[in-house]
Write a protein that holds these residues in place. Structure first.
Motif, PDB file in Angstrom:
ATOM      1  N   GLU A  26      -9.517  -2.341   3.585  1.00  0.00           N
ATOM      2  CA  GLU A  26      -9.168  -1.794   2.737  1.00  0.00           C
ATOM      3  C   GLU A  26      -9.697  -1.730   1.658  1.00  0.00           C
ATOM      4  N   ASP A  31     -16.150  -1.439  -6.069  1.00  0.00           N
ATOM      5  CA  ASP A  31     -15.946  -2.301  -5.365  1.00  0.00           C
ATOM      6  C   ASP A  31     -15.338  -3.192  -4.893  1.00  0.00           C
ATOM      7  N   GLU A  35       0.507  -1.108   0.017  1.00  0.00           N
ATOM      8  CA  GLU A  35      -0.639   0.438  -0.048  1.00  0.00           C
ATOM      9  C   GLU A  35       0.566   1.589   0.123  1.00  0.00           C
ATOM     10  N   LYS A  69     -13.621   0.243  -2.904  1.00  0.00           N
ATOM     11  CA  LYS A  69     -12.221   0.546  -3.644  1.00  0.00           C
ATOM     12  C   LYS A  69     -12.114   0.523  -5.169  1.00  0.00           C
ATOM     13  N   LYS A  91      -0.977   2.983  -5.635  1.00  0.00           N
ATOM     14  CA  LYS A  91      -2.661   3.688  -4.797  1.00  0.00           C
ATOM     15  C   LYS A  91      -3.772   2.930  -5.342  1.00  0.00           C
ATOM     16  N   ASN A  92      -3.853   1.885  -6.297  1.00  0.00           N
ATOM     17  CA  ASN A  92      -4.770   1.347  -6.661  1.00  0.00           C
ATOM     18  C   ASN A  92      -4.892  -0.114  -6.240  1.00  0.00           C
ATOM     19  N   TYR A  93      -5.725  -0.181  -5.998  1.00  0.00           N
ATOM     20  CA  TYR A  93      -5.401  -1.953  -4.684  1.00  0.00           C
ATOM     21  C   TYR A  93      -5.495  -3.150  -5.808  1.00  0.00           C
TER      22      TYR A  93
END
Length: 287
Positions: free
Chosen positions: A127, A138, A28, A131, A32-34
Motif C-alpha cells: 500500500e 515513495d 485506510e 505514496k 487518505k494520506n499514508y
C-alpha cells in the motif's frame, strides 16, 4: 498474501496477520494520506503497549532519584573484589524504594514480538508504494535528500532524511536515559555501547523504507515524551516516604523475612568466596 515474510517467529507472524494488517487497513477507510496513517497507527500501537512499559519508565525515574545513594555506594565499594557487596547493597536500596529490575525488564521483553512484527511489516506493505508524505515521494523506499554518486560501505550512496531524524532522536533518547545512570563498576564499556547503538542504526536503516524510519521516529518521539512526563510526575517525596515506611516496618519487626531465592543464595556464596580469596591475598602480601 500468505507468502509475505511477516516475521521470524510464529508470535510475530500472528501479530502482523491478525492485528497490524487489519488495523492498518481499517485506518485506510478514514485517512487518505499514508504518512498520516503511519502517524496515527504508531501512536495507537504505543498506547496499547504503554501499560507494559510503564513500570520500566517508572523504574528509570526512581533510579534517577536514587542516583546520590548509588554514587555513595560506588565510593563505599570502589574495589573490584567488592563488586558482590556493592551489587547486594544496590539491590537492597532499590527494594527499599519499591523498584524491581525484573518488573521493568519483563514488560520490555514482552513487547519485542510487536517490534519485530513492525520491522517486517513496513518494507513489505504494498500500500505504501508510490505514496508521498512531506518531502518523501515513495514511502516504500528510502527518502534520499542527497545522492553522493559513490557508495559508502555499509551506509549507501545517499542520505535518507527520515533515517537521519530517527538517528538524532535516538541519540537524544540515549543521552536522556543515560545521563543519570551509573555506568561505573562492573560495566565500564556499557556507556560506549549505548552511545554506539544510534550510529549502528544510522547505517542499518539508511537504505530501509521511509515508512519504517517514519514509524521509528514517531515511536521514539512518543517514548521520549512519555518518559519525560513520568519522570516529571514521579515525586521524589513519595519515593523517600516509601523508603522511610519500609525502614520503619522492618525496624519494628513487622516485615516478614522472605525466603531467599536460589539466585540470592548463590550470590551470597560467591561473595563469601570473593572475601575469602581477598583475605588469602592480603595474608600472602603480608608475608
Amino acid at each position: 498474501e500468505k507468502m509475505l515474510p511477516l516475521g521470524w517467529t510464529v508470535i510475530s507472524k500472528s501479530i502482523s496477520r491478525w492485528l497490524i494488517i487489519p488495523a492498518f487497513n481499517f485506518l485506510e477507510n478514514f485517512i487518505k494520506n499514508y504518512g498520516l496513517i503511519i502517524l496515527v497507527f504508531t501512536l495507537l500501537i504505543r498506547l496499547v503497549l504503554l501499560p507494559l512499559v510503564y513500570k520500566s519508565y517508572k523504574g528509570g525515574a526512581i533510579m534517577r532519584i536514587l542516583k546520590p545513594e548509588m554514587d555513595a555506594l560506588n565510593q563505599k565499594f570502589p574495589k573490584q573484589e567488592q563488586a558482590m557487596q556493592k551489587q547486594q547493597a544496590m539491590m537492597a536500596l532499590q527494594k527499599r524504594a519499591g523498584y524491581s529490575p525484573m518488573a521493568g525488564c519483563l514488560p520490555v521483553l514482552i513487547q519485542m514480538p510487536f517490534l519485530t512484527a513492525m520491522f517486517m511489516f513496513f518494507p513489505i506493505a504494498i500500500e505504501l508504494r508510490q505514496k508521498s508524505f512531506l518531502w518523501c515521494d515513495d514511502l516504500s523506499t528510502y527518502d534520499s535528500i542527497l545522492d553522493f554518486g559513490f557508495n559508502i560501505p555499509l551506509y549507501g550512496d545517499h542520505i535518507s532524511l527520515f533515517c537521519l531524524l530517527m538517528f538524532g532522536m535516538q541519540f537524544f533518547y540515549t543521552w536522556y536515559t543515560m545521563r543519570n545512570q551509573n555506568m561505573s563498576g562492573g560495566m565500564p564499556g556499557m556507556k560506549f555501547v549505548m552511545y554506539f547503538m544510534p550510529f549502528m542504526m544510522l547505517f542499518i536503516f539508511n537504505s530501509q523504507s521511509a515508512g519504517l524510519n517514519l514509524y521509528y521516529l514517531i515511536s521514539l518521539t512518543f517514548t521520549m515524551a512519555t518518559m519525560m512526563l513520568i519522570r516529571r510526575f514521579t515525586s521524589e517525596k513519595k519515593v523517600r516516604a516509601h523508603m522511610a515506611a519500609y525502614d520503619q516496618k522492618h525496624a519494628n519487626g513487622k516485615g516478614k523475612p522472605k525466603k531467599k531465592s536460589g539466585f540470592a543464595k548463590r550470590l551470597e556464596e560467591l561473595q563469601k568466596q570473593a572475601e575469602q580469596m581477598q583475605k588469602m591475598k592480603e595474608q600472602q602480601s603480608r608475608r
